[in-house]
Design a protein around this motif. Structure first.
Motif, PDB file in Angstrom:
ATOM      1  N   VAL A   1       0.853  -1.150  -0.037  1.00 45.58           N
ATOM      2  CA  VAL A   1      -0.019   0.010   0.115  1.00 45.58           C
ATOM      3  C   VAL A   1       0.912   1.268   0.018  1.00 45.58           C
ATOM      4  O   VAL A   1       0.594   2.289  -0.830  1.00 45.58           O
ATOM      5  CB  VAL A   1      -0.908  -0.009   1.418  1.00 45.58           C
ATOM      6  N   LEU A   2       1.967   1.328   0.832  1.00 48.59           N
ATOM      7  CA  LEU A   2       2.731   2.423   0.756  1.00 48.59           C
ATOM      8  C   LEU A   2       3.712   2.709  -0.285  1.00 48.59           C
ATOM      9  O   LEU A   2       3.838   3.713  -0.646  1.00 48.59           O
ATOM     10  CB  LEU A   2       3.928   2.359   2.005  1.00 48.59           C
ATOM     11  N   ASN A   3       4.022   1.696  -1.258  1.00 51.33           N
ATOM     12  CA  ASN A   3       4.668   1.799  -2.333  1.00 51.33           C
ATOM     13  C   ASN A   3       3.887   1.901  -3.519  1.00 51.33           C
ATOM     14  O   ASN A   3       4.163   2.655  -4.580  1.00 51.33           O
ATOM     15  CB  ASN A   3       5.367   0.453  -2.548  1.00 51.33           C
ATOM     16  N   PHE A   4       2.347   1.398  -3.498  1.00 44.44           N
ATOM     17  CA  PHE A   4       1.641   1.623  -4.585  1.00 44.44           C
ATOM     18  C   PHE A   4       0.233   2.253  -3.974  1.00 44.44           C
ATOM     19  O   PHE A   4      -0.724   1.394  -4.165  1.00 44.44           O
ATOM     20  CB  PHE A   4       1.304   0.354  -5.314  1.00 44.44           C
ATOM     21  N   PRO A   5       0.104   3.544  -3.490  1.00 46.52           N
ATOM     22  CA  PRO A   5      -0.770   3.738  -2.820  1.00 46.52           C
ATOM     23  C   PRO A   5      -2.101   4.253  -3.756  1.00 46.52           C
ATOM     24  O   PRO A   5      -3.258   4.078  -3.249  1.00 46.52           O
ATOM     25  CB  PRO A   5      -0.452   5.227  -2.284  1.00 46.52           C
TER      26      PRO A   5
ATOM     27  N   HIS B   1       8.955   0.431   5.420  1.00 45.42           N
ATOM     28  CA  HIS B   1       8.782   1.411   4.544  1.00 45.42           C
ATOM     29  C   HIS B   1       9.291   2.766   4.792  1.00 45.42           C
ATOM     30  O   HIS B   1      10.257   3.222   3.956  1.00 45.42           O
ATOM     31  CB  HIS B   1       7.330   1.496   4.223  1.00 45.42           C
ATOM     32  N   VAL B   2       9.336   3.238   5.881  1.00 44.34           N
ATOM     33  CA  VAL B   2      10.117   4.459   6.570  1.00 44.34           C
ATOM     34  C   VAL B   2      11.490   4.281   6.450  1.00 44.34           C
ATOM     35  O   VAL B   2      12.140   5.001   6.014  1.00 44.34           O
ATOM     36  CB  VAL B   2       9.435   4.978   7.774  1.00 44.34           C
ATOM     37  N   ALA B   3      11.949   3.393   7.104  1.00 43.00           N
ATOM     38  CA  ALA B   3      13.448   2.898   7.181  1.00 43.00           C
ATOM     39  C   ALA B   3      14.078   2.983   5.648  1.00 43.00           C
ATOM     40  O   ALA B   3      15.220   3.531   5.597  1.00 43.00           O
ATOM     41  CB  ALA B   3      13.694   1.757   7.895  1.00 43.00           C
ATOM     42  N   ASP B   4      13.471   2.203   5.125  1.00 42.42           N
ATOM     43  CA  ASP B   4      13.833   2.194   3.640  1.00 42.42           C
ATOM     44  C   ASP B   4      14.013   3.106   2.776  1.00 42.42           C
ATOM     45  O   ASP B   4      15.082   3.697   2.244  1.00 42.42           O
ATOM     46  CB  ASP B   4      12.950   1.020   2.826  1.00 42.42           C
ATOM     47  N   ARG B   5      12.734   4.032   2.721  1.00 43.15           N
ATOM     48  CA  ARG B   5      12.734   5.566   2.293  1.00 43.15           C
ATOM     49  C   ARG B   5      14.017   6.513   2.769  1.00 43.15           C
ATOM     50  O   ARG B   5      14.824   7.087   2.158  1.00 43.15           O
ATOM     51  CB  ARG B   5      11.478   6.163   2.278  1.00 43.15           C
ATOM     52  N   LEU B   6      14.132   6.451   4.137  1.00 40.37           N
ATOM     53  CA  LEU B   6      15.403   7.286   4.737  1.00 40.37           C
ATOM     54  C   LEU B   6      16.583   6.801   4.498  1.00 40.37           C
ATOM     55  O   LEU B   6      17.626   7.386   4.084  1.00 40.37           O
ATOM     56  CB  LEU B   6      15.226   7.068   6.484  1.00 40.37           C
TER      57      LEU B   6
ATOM     58  N   TRP C   1      21.448   7.748   1.331  1.00 41.21           N
ATOM     59  CA  TRP C   1      22.663   7.273   0.373  1.00 41.21           C
ATOM     60  C   TRP C   1      22.538   8.020  -0.969  1.00 41.21           C
ATOM     61  O   TRP C   1      23.652   8.124  -1.458  1.00 41.21           O
ATOM     62  CB  TRP C   1      22.069   5.695  -0.041  1.00 41.21           C
ATOM     63  N   LYS C   2      21.618   8.807  -1.295  1.00 40.55           N
ATOM     64  CA  LYS C   2      21.636   9.615  -2.516  1.00 40.55           C
ATOM     65  C   LYS C   2      22.288  10.729  -2.135  1.00 40.55           C
ATOM     66  O   LYS C   2      23.220  11.298  -2.984  1.00 40.55           O
ATOM     67  CB  LYS C   2      20.171   9.930  -2.906  1.00 40.55           C
ATOM     68  N   ARG C   3      22.249  11.190  -0.840  1.00 38.67           N
ATOM     69  CA  ARG C   3      22.905  12.303  -0.506  1.00 38.67           C
ATOM     70  C   ARG C   3      24.496  12.166  -0.491  1.00 38.67           C
ATOM     71  O   ARG C   3      25.487  12.983  -0.797  1.00 38.67           O
ATOM     72  CB  ARG C   3      22.243  12.791   0.933  1.00 38.67           C
TER      73      ARG C   3
END
Length: 215
Positions: free
Chosen positions: A132-136, A188-193, A198-200
């Motif tokens: 749900v959080l990835n495909f809302p 989901h929250v930890a994965d997004r963070l 990592w991008k930064r």
């Protein structure tokens, strides 16, 4: 899959006496008593691959087949496998810490019959929430109707129904379901963070490399 193998072993033990039933109980059921869990710590994971009834197995596997493939495609097979195994353990752990009744102390514990849990429902609940959080914006059908609703609304209905049924004595692990939803959200929250961090870091490394090339 592992679920099917364990289900087959239960059938061999219960219906044909080809495997010791006690061995299955000790290794594929999660006790609500801490002393028993310490004796068989592996059951914190193995119970999530255990189904005795065919209806229970099919229900969980159909749900997994609906929500799992898209999430696995986005995560990749390895990451999804790690997530699923972690969900199997975490849903039961969160249930014991937040929703399960406390064990009686003193002499009272000798007069309390133990209860056991099994099934992949907790892990699959984590898969549902993470989906749900990835495909809302995905539309999800409501049981026994042809109506489709947004995934975000469906998740609210799932959580609310489990909360309302938490104290029902219906043999369903509502606390494990809620534990799965909580872990799916936390993952989901930890994965997004982790992706943002990592991008930064990658951006800073590229800038430093560019500066070194200019020098």
């Amino acid at each position: 899959s592992v679920n099917l193998v364990v289900f087959t072993n239960w059938a061999l033990a219960l219906n044909f006496d080809l495997l010791p039933v006690e061995w299955m109980w000790r290794n594929f059921l999660l006790s609500d008593q801490e002393a028993t869990r310490r004796m068989y710590p592996h059951t914190a994971l193995t119970h999530a691959f255990s189904h005795i009834s065919l209806d229970h197995l099919l229900s969980n596997m159909v749900t997994l087949s609906i929500f799992g493939p898209d999430l696995a495609a986005k995560f990749g097979a390895r990451k999804f496998s790690y997530f699923y195994v972690a969900s199997s353990y975490a849903s039961g752990f969160i249930n014991r810490k937040l929703f399960a009744k406390r064990e009686p102390s003193g002499w009272k514990r000798f007069f309390r019959l133990p209860s056991f849990s099994l099934g992949a429902s907790g892990a699959i609940s984590a898969v549902q929430m993470c989906f749900v959080l990835n495909f809302p914006n995905t539309k999800i059908g409501i049981s026994d109707t042809s109506q489709m609703i947004p995934a975000t609304l469906a998740s609210l209905i799932w959580v609310t129904s489990e909360l309302l049924a938490l104290n029902e004595k219906d043999g369903i692990g509502h606390g494990a379901h809620l534990g799965g939803y909580i872990f799916g959200l936390a993952f989901h929250v930890a994965d997004r963070l982790a992706q943002i961090i990592w991008k930064r870091i990658s951006s800073e490394l590229r800038k430093k490399r560019w500066k070194l090339k200019l020098k």
